[in-house]
Design a protein around this motif. Structure first.
Motif, PDB file in Angstrom:
ATOM      1  N   GLN A 290       0.825  -1.204   0.000  1.00  0.00           N
ATOM      2  CA  GLN A 290       0.000   0.000   0.000  1.00  0.00           C
ATOM      3  C   GLN A 290       0.862   1.257   0.000  1.00  0.00           C
ATOM      4  OE1 GLN A 290      -3.177  -0.913  -0.927  1.00  0.00           O
ATOM      5  NE2 GLN A 290      -4.055   0.281   0.736  1.00  0.00           N
ATOM      6  N   ARG A 291       1.939   1.215   0.785  1.00  0.00           N
ATOM      7  CA  ARG A 291       2.855   2.341   0.863  1.00  0.00           C
ATOM      8  C   ARG A 291       3.442   2.666  -0.513  1.00  0.00           C
ATOM      9  NH1 ARG A 291       8.785   3.395   1.821  1.00  0.00           N
ATOM     10  NH2 ARG A 291       9.121   1.410   0.789  1.00  0.00           N
ATOM     11  N   GLN A 292       3.860   1.646  -1.240  1.00  0.00           N
ATOM     12  CA  GLN A 292       4.455   1.867  -2.548  1.00  0.00           C
ATOM     13  C   GLN A 292       3.423   2.388  -3.534  1.00  0.00           C
ATOM     14  OE1 GLN A 292       7.850   1.628  -3.083  1.00  0.00           O
ATOM     15  NE2 GLN A 292       7.158   2.802  -4.873  1.00  0.00           N
TER      16      GLN A 292
ATOM     17  N   THR B 136       9.915   6.271   3.941  1.00  0.00           N
ATOM     18  CA  THR B 136       8.752   6.739   3.197  1.00  0.00           C
ATOM     19  C   THR B 136       8.653   8.257   3.235  1.00  0.00           C
ATOM     20  OG1 THR B 136       7.515   4.706   3.695  1.00  0.00           O
ATOM     21  CG2 THR B 136       6.225   6.637   3.049  1.00  0.00           C
ATOM     22  N   ALA B 137       8.854   8.834   4.421  1.00  0.00           N
ATOM     23  CA  ALA B 137       8.790  10.289   4.556  1.00  0.00           C
ATOM     24  C   ALA B 137       9.845  10.961   3.687  1.00  0.00           C
ATOM     25  CB  ALA B 137       8.972  10.691   6.017  1.00  0.00           C
ATOM     26  N   HIS B 138      11.043  10.420   3.667  1.00  0.00           N
ATOM     27  CA  HIS B 138      12.116  11.028   2.876  1.00  0.00           C
ATOM     28  C   HIS B 138      11.884  10.824   1.381  1.00  0.00           C
ATOM     29  CE1 HIS B 138      15.006  12.622   5.800  1.00  0.00           C
ATOM     30  NE2 HIS B 138      14.572  11.663   6.609  1.00  0.00           N
ATOM     31  N   ALA B 139      11.324   9.675   1.006  1.00  0.00           N
ATOM     32  CA  ALA B 139      11.010   9.455  -0.409  1.00  0.00           C
ATOM     33  C   ALA B 139       9.964  10.450  -0.880  1.00  0.00           C
ATOM     34  CB  ALA B 139      10.516   8.021  -0.616  1.00  0.00           C
ATOM     35  N   LEU B 140       8.942  10.683  -0.047  1.00  0.00           N
ATOM     36  CA  LEU B 140       7.907  11.652  -0.403  1.00  0.00           C
ATOM     37  C   LEU B 140       8.481  13.068  -0.431  1.00  0.00           C
ATOM     38  CD1 LEU B 140       4.969  12.130  -1.091  1.00  0.00           C
ATOM     39  CD2 LEU B 140       4.462  12.247   1.362  1.00  0.00           C
TER      40      LEU B 140
ATOM     41  N   ASP C  24      11.444  13.866  -1.172  1.00  0.00           N
ATOM     42  CA  ASP C  24      12.240  13.970  -2.397  1.00  0.00           C
ATOM     43  C   ASP C  24      11.337  14.242  -3.602  1.00  0.00           C
ATOM     44  OD1 ASP C  24      14.853  13.682  -3.739  1.00  0.00           O
ATOM     45  OD2 ASP C  24      13.954  11.925  -4.667  1.00  0.00           O
ATOM     46  N   TYR C  25      10.192  13.536  -3.673  1.00  0.00           N
ATOM     47  CA  TYR C  25       9.216  13.790  -4.731  1.00  0.00           C
ATOM     48  C   TYR C  25       8.769  15.250  -4.702  1.00  0.00           C
ATOM     49  CZ  TYR C  25       8.356   8.851  -5.976  1.00  0.00           C
ATOM     50  OH  TYR C  25       8.470   7.572  -6.426  1.00  0.00           O
ATOM     51  N   ILE C  26       8.452  15.729  -3.510  1.00  0.00           N
ATOM     52  CA  ILE C  26       7.948  17.089  -3.366  1.00  0.00           C
ATOM     53  C   ILE C  26       9.006  18.108  -3.772  1.00  0.00           C
ATOM     54  CG2 ILE C  26       7.209  18.832  -1.688  1.00  0.00           C
ATOM     55  CD1 ILE C  26       5.835  16.542  -0.132  1.00  0.00           C
ATOM     56  N   ALA C  27      10.215  17.954  -3.229  1.00  0.00           N
ATOM     57  CA  ALA C  27      11.279  18.912  -3.506  1.00  0.00           C
ATOM     58  C   ALA C  27      11.608  18.971  -4.997  1.00  0.00           C
ATOM     59  CB  ALA C  27      12.528  18.559  -2.705  1.00  0.00           C
ATOM     60  N   LYS C  28      11.739  17.803  -5.619  1.00  0.00           N
ATOM     61  CA  LYS C  28      12.064  17.770  -7.042  1.00  0.00           C
ATOM     62  C   LYS C  28      10.904  18.293  -7.892  1.00  0.00           C
ATOM     63  CE  LYS C  28      15.476  14.047  -6.850  1.00  0.00           C
ATOM     64  NZ  LYS C  28      15.797  12.645  -7.203  1.00  0.00           N
ATOM     65  N   GLY C  29       9.684  17.959  -7.480  1.00  0.00           N
ATOM     66  CA  GLY C  29       8.521  18.428  -8.216  1.00  0.00           C
ATOM     67  C   GLY C  29       8.389  19.932  -8.163  1.00  0.00           C
TER      68      GLY C  29
ATOM     69  N   ALA D 229      10.917  20.382   3.014  1.00  0.00           N
ATOM     70  CA  ALA D 229      10.183  19.337   2.297  1.00  0.00           C
ATOM     71  C   ALA D 229       9.872  18.152   3.190  1.00  0.00           C
ATOM     72  CB  ALA D 229      10.976  18.883   1.073  1.00  0.00           C
ATOM     73  N   ILE D 230      10.792  17.789   4.083  1.00  0.00           N
ATOM     74  CA  ILE D 230      10.572  16.629   4.948  1.00  0.00           C
ATOM     75  C   ILE D 230       9.441  16.900   5.936  1.00  0.00           C
ATOM     76  CG2 ILE D 230      12.351  17.360   6.586  1.00  0.00           C
ATOM     77  CD1 ILE D 230      11.345  13.729   5.652  1.00  0.00           C
ATOM     78  N   ASP D 231       9.327  18.141   6.410  1.00  0.00           N
ATOM     79  CA  ASP D 231       8.235  18.486   7.329  1.00  0.00           C
ATOM     80  C   ASP D 231       6.889  18.419   6.608  1.00  0.00           C
ATOM     81  OD1 ASP D 231       9.999  18.898   9.426  1.00  0.00           O
ATOM     82  OD2 ASP D 231      10.232  21.028   8.995  1.00  0.00           O
ATOM     83  N   LEU D 232       6.861  18.946   5.393  1.00  0.00           N
ATOM     84  CA  LEU D 232       5.621  18.904   4.611  1.00  0.00           C
ATOM     85  C   LEU D 232       5.248  17.457   4.291  1.00  0.00           C
ATOM     86  CD1 LEU D 232       3.407  20.518   3.239  1.00  0.00           C
ATOM     87  CD2 LEU D 232       4.856  20.694   1.206  1.00  0.00           C
TER      88      LEU D 232
END
Length: 203
Positions: A68-70, A137-141, A143-148, A160-163
């Motif tokens: 589910q996480r993935q 998971t938090a860091h992967a997300l 990373d998605y946010i920061a790059k996006g 980004a990690i807080d968001l």
């Protein structure tokens, strides 16, 4: 000519069928009430197959949640990558896509996140074991946010990690409250999230 299945493919097929059945039973009954016999019957296998692939009910549950996480990360990435620039960053459009992605699963599967939270609260050993995974998971997300945001030419007003941690923490509640009350909570939530994405100051 029919394709010949390898042993690895057969094992993967069986594992996926067991995960599908477990996801349905855990979502409908909750972790404590879900019986391995029910899961095995739903998958068309025996309890022995579950023990062979996962070892225990707790391990099976953790595997369901990991899948589910993935899916969540993949879905979030798809939504972010569909936006071309800051001018296309509209909360209502994103809320429609994200809300559909999550609420399409229905009440039962939407409750899996809460089931997992309760499971971790009641099982300190499991909580310690998956703490690294949750941080990943938090860091992967993040990373998605920061790059996006960088791709869109914007900047974040918070780390980004807080968001990312706020999005992960709020996701289950937003989904379940939208379903329970029949009111779309995605739009106001996404407006709060997007308010942290701004255009860089002009030079």
């Amino acid at each position: 000519m029919a394709e010949r299945w390898t042993m690895q493919r057969r094992l993967e097929h069986t594992r996926n069928l067991l995960l599908d059945a477990a996801e349905e039973v855990f979502a409908r009954k909750g972790f404590d009430a879900a019986a391995l016999e029910d899961i095995a019957d739903a998958a068309g296998y025996t309890r022995g197959a579950i023990y062979s692939h996962f070892g225990s009910k707790a391990e099976l549950f953790l595997a369901v949640v990991e899948r589910q996480r993935q899916r969540f990360l993949d879905g979030f990435a798809d939504v972010v990558e569909s936006i071309g620039n800051l001018d296309e960053l509209h909360a209502d459009d994103i809320a429609d896509r994200w809300g559909h992605l999550l609420t399409a699963q229905g009440f039962d599967r939407a409750s899996l996140g809460y089931e997992f939270t309760l499971f971790l609260l009641r099982n300190p050993e499991a909580r310690e074991r998956v703490s690294g995974q949750r941080e990943e998971t938090a860091h992967a997300l993040a990373d998605y946010i920061a790059k996006g945001v960088a791709r869109l030419g914007g900047e974040l007003t918070m780390e980004a990690i807080d968001l990312a941690r706020v999005v992960l923490a709020a996701n289950d509640g937003v989904t379940l409250n939208s379903l329970v009350d029949g009111r779309d909570v995605y739009r106001p939530f996404l407006r709060m999230v997007i308010a942290n994405i701004v255009a860089p100051p002009s030079k």
